[in-house]
Design a protein around this motif. Structure first.
Motif, PDB file in Angstrom:
ATOM      1  N   ARG A 164       0.855  -1.187   0.000  1.00 63.55           N
ATOM      2  CA  ARG A 164       0.000   0.000   0.000  1.00 63.55           C
ATOM      3  C   ARG A 164       0.894   1.240   0.000  1.00 63.55           C
ATOM      4  O   ARG A 164       1.948   1.248   0.629  1.00 63.55           O
ATOM      5  CB  ARG A 164      -0.872   0.028   1.268  1.00 63.55           C
ATOM      6  CG  ARG A 164      -1.864  -1.143   1.348  1.00 63.55           C
ATOM      7  CD  ARG A 164      -3.180  -0.787   0.692  1.00 63.55           C
ATOM      8  NE  ARG A 164      -4.080  -1.945   0.665  1.00 63.55           N
ATOM      9  CZ  ARG A 164      -5.128  -2.068   1.475  1.00 63.55           C
ATOM     10  NH1 ARG A 164      -5.400  -1.142   2.374  1.00 63.55           N
ATOM     11  NH2 ARG A 164      -5.922  -3.129   1.380  1.00 63.55           N
ATOM     12  N   ALA A 165       0.463   2.287  -0.693  1.00 58.80           N
ATOM     13  CA  ALA A 165       1.204   3.543  -0.723  1.00 58.80           C
ATOM     14  C   ALA A 165       0.222   4.663  -1.037  1.00 58.80           C
ATOM     15  O   ALA A 165      -0.944   4.409  -1.373  1.00 58.80           O
ATOM     16  CB  ALA A 165       2.306   3.480  -1.777  1.00 58.80           C
ATOM     17  N   ARG A 166       0.694   5.920  -0.924  1.00 66.61           N
ATOM     18  CA  ARG A 166      -0.170   7.070  -1.155  1.00 66.61           C
ATOM     19  C   ARG A 166       0.243   7.798  -2.433  1.00 66.61           C
ATOM     20  O   ARG A 166       1.447   7.925  -2.709  1.00 66.61           O
ATOM     21  CB  ARG A 166      -0.080   8.011   0.047  1.00 66.61           C
ATOM     22  CG  ARG A 166      -1.354   8.716   0.363  1.00 66.61           C
ATOM     23  CD  ARG A 166      -1.386   9.276   1.780  1.00 66.61           C
ATOM     24  NE  ARG A 166      -1.767   8.293   2.783  1.00 66.61           N
ATOM     25  CZ  ARG A 166      -3.001   7.828   2.976  1.00 66.61           C
ATOM     26  NH1 ARG A 166      -3.997   8.276   2.233  1.00 66.61           N
ATOM     27  NH2 ARG A 166      -3.260   6.939   3.902  1.00 66.61           N
ATOM     28  N   ILE A 167      -0.724   8.249  -3.191  1.00 66.39           N
ATOM     29  CA  ILE A 167      -0.430   8.994  -4.425  1.00 66.39           C
ATOM     30  C   ILE A 167       0.013  10.417  -4.059  1.00 66.39           C
ATOM     31  O   ILE A 167      -0.656  11.111  -3.293  1.00 66.39           O
ATOM     32  CB  ILE A 167      -1.672   9.056  -5.340  1.00 66.39           C
ATOM     33  CG1 ILE A 167      -2.067   7.641  -5.787  1.00 66.39           C
ATOM     34  CG2 ILE A 167      -1.404   9.932  -6.568  1.00 66.39           C
ATOM     35  CD1 ILE A 167      -3.330   7.585  -6.646  1.00 66.39           C
ATOM     36  N   THR A 168       1.168  10.838  -4.600  1.00 64.20           N
ATOM     37  CA  THR A 168       1.660  12.195  -4.324  1.00 64.20           C
ATOM     38  C   THR A 168       1.557  13.100  -5.555  1.00 64.20           C
ATOM     39  O   THR A 168       1.600  14.319  -5.414  1.00 64.20           O
ATOM     40  CB  THR A 168       3.117  12.176  -3.848  1.00 64.20           C
ATOM     41  OG1 THR A 168       3.918  11.536  -4.859  1.00 64.20           O
ATOM     42  CG2 THR A 168       3.272  11.413  -2.540  1.00 64.20           C
ATOM     43  N   ALA A 169       1.446  12.546  -6.744  1.00 62.15           N
ATOM     44  CA  ALA A 169       1.302  13.358  -7.958  1.00 62.15           C
ATOM     45  C   ALA A 169       0.713  12.492  -9.064  1.00 62.15           C
ATOM     46  O   ALA A 169       0.873  11.262  -9.054  1.00 62.15           O
ATOM     47  CB  ALA A 169       2.648  13.920  -8.399  1.00 62.15           C
ATOM     48  N   LEU A 170       0.019  13.145  -9.994  1.00 53.58           N
ATOM     49  CA  LEU A 170      -0.592  12.438 -11.137  1.00 53.58           C
ATOM     50  C   LEU A 170      -0.218  13.151 -12.439  1.00 53.58           C
ATOM     51  O   LEU A 170      -1.024  13.877 -13.020  1.00 53.58           O
ATOM     52  CB  LEU A 170      -2.118  12.390 -10.972  1.00 53.58           C
ATOM     53  CG  LEU A 170      -2.647  11.454  -9.880  1.00 53.58           C
ATOM     54  CD1 LEU A 170      -4.110  11.741  -9.596  1.00 53.58           C
ATOM     55  CD2 LEU A 170      -2.479   9.990 -10.294  1.00 53.58           C
ATOM     56  N   PRO A 171       1.029  12.956 -12.906  1.00 51.27           N
ATOM     57  CA  PRO A 171       1.376  13.488 -14.233  1.00 51.27           C
ATOM     58  C   PRO A 171       0.522  12.777 -15.287  1.00 51.27           C
ATOM     59  O   PRO A 171      -0.014  11.700 -15.015  1.00 51.27           O
ATOM     60  CB  PRO A 171       2.850  13.106 -14.399  1.00 51.27           C
ATOM     61  CG  PRO A 171       3.299  12.506 -13.108  1.00 51.27           C
ATOM     62  CD  PRO A 171       2.084  12.131 -12.326  1.00 51.27           C
ATOM     63  N   PRO A 172       0.347  13.367 -16.491  1.00 50.67           N
ATOM     64  CA  PRO A 172      -0.511  12.735 -17.504  1.00 50.67           C
ATOM     65  C   PRO A 172      -0.132  11.271 -17.754  1.00 50.67           C
ATOM     66  O   PRO A 172       1.025  10.969 -18.045  1.00 50.67           O
ATOM     67  CB  PRO A 172      -0.246  13.588 -18.759  1.00 50.67           C
ATOM     68  CG  PRO A 172       0.252  14.900 -18.241  1.00 50.67           C
ATOM     69  CD  PRO A 172       0.965  14.611 -16.961  1.00 50.67           C
TER      70      PRO A 172
END
Ligand SMILES: [Zn+2]
Length: 251
Positions: A19-27
């Motif tokens: 499990r981990a957390r999303i820190t950014a969503l580049p295209p």
């Protein structure tokens, strides 16, 4: 910044889901606070697998690369799956274990083969490349033909008499004045690397490396050594895994 969780200790290389957390969503991509997906580098190909909200349909991880201090997971999936991913959300990553375990077997086999070539000929490895089911090593010179059968015996012996593979993190200053300066690899260690992650095959090899490795040479399995061929700057020698899919022994 992404924590490279697969680096921590030998068991971390065997983690298949996390499990981990999303820190950014580049295209078309996802950056996490930590990851067990290996990004392409050091001759080892990237991992693949899936990434998604726990219990929901997951996106496919098709490529993993390093970008500065971050790891970028390139993903593919339906619009609804990709829209469900948001910065701050907790996701579950699942590795394509069959592929990753092959890479670990190839990578550990490469360390061992480089070490045995160095022990028998003093030739060092300039570059190593591993993909799918085979590894290639570019050497700094020509391999005497009579050595090749001996190397094949060395690889077979690592199966019948397995040696443990261990990991240490040591301060750079200690590494620089260490007794291992004579090592099988020619790739220079970048100046900023500190501490140094040292991978050791008992009584065989000591090598700074940021890849994923096995716990024991016994897990490499049977390999087929290919005859050396001339390449730029020296011979190229390679091997392939005779059993591409092997069960992973319990840790
Ligand atoms: Zn390595």
């Amino acid at each position: 910044m992404t924590e490279l969780a697969y680096l921590a200790d030998p068991p971390a290389a065997y983690v298949r889901a996390f499990r981990a957390r999303i820190t950014a969503l580049p295209p078309g991509a996802v950056v996490l606070d930590r990851t067990f997906f290996y990004p392409t580098g050091g001759g080892q190909a990237n991992d693949r697998g899936t990434l998604g909200l726990p219990g929901a349909e997951a996106a496919e991880v098709v490529d993993v690369t390093k970008s500065g201090a971050s790891v970028v997971h390139r993903v593919r999936g339906s619009t609804s799956v990709l829209r469900a991913l948001s910065v701050g959300a907790e996701v579950e990553g699942v590795l394509d274990w069959d592929r990753r375990y092959r890479h670990m077997r190839l990578h550990t086999g490469q360390h061992l083969l480089s070490a045995r070539i160095f022990a028998r000929t003093r030739l060092r490895t300039r570059k190593a490349m591993m993909s799918v089911t085979s590894a290639n090593l570019d050497l700094e010179g020509t391999l005497p033909p009579d050595v090749v059968p001996l190397l094949a015996e060395d690889l077979a012996e690592a199966l019948t008499h397995p040696r443990p593979v261990t990991l240490r993190h040591i301060p750079r200053a200690e590494w620089d004045r260490n007794p291992y300066a004579e090592r099988s690899g020619l790739v220079p260690l970048p100046v900023q690397v500190d501490p140094v992650r040292v991978v050791e095959i008992e009584a065989s090899d000591v090598c700074p490396c940021g890849g994923t490795h096995l716990r024991s040479t016994g897990e490499i399995g049977r390999v087929r050594l290919r005859p050396p061929v001339p390449a730029v700057g020296g011979d190229r020698i390679g091997f392939s895994l005779e059993e591409p899919s092997l069960p992973t022994p319990p840790g």
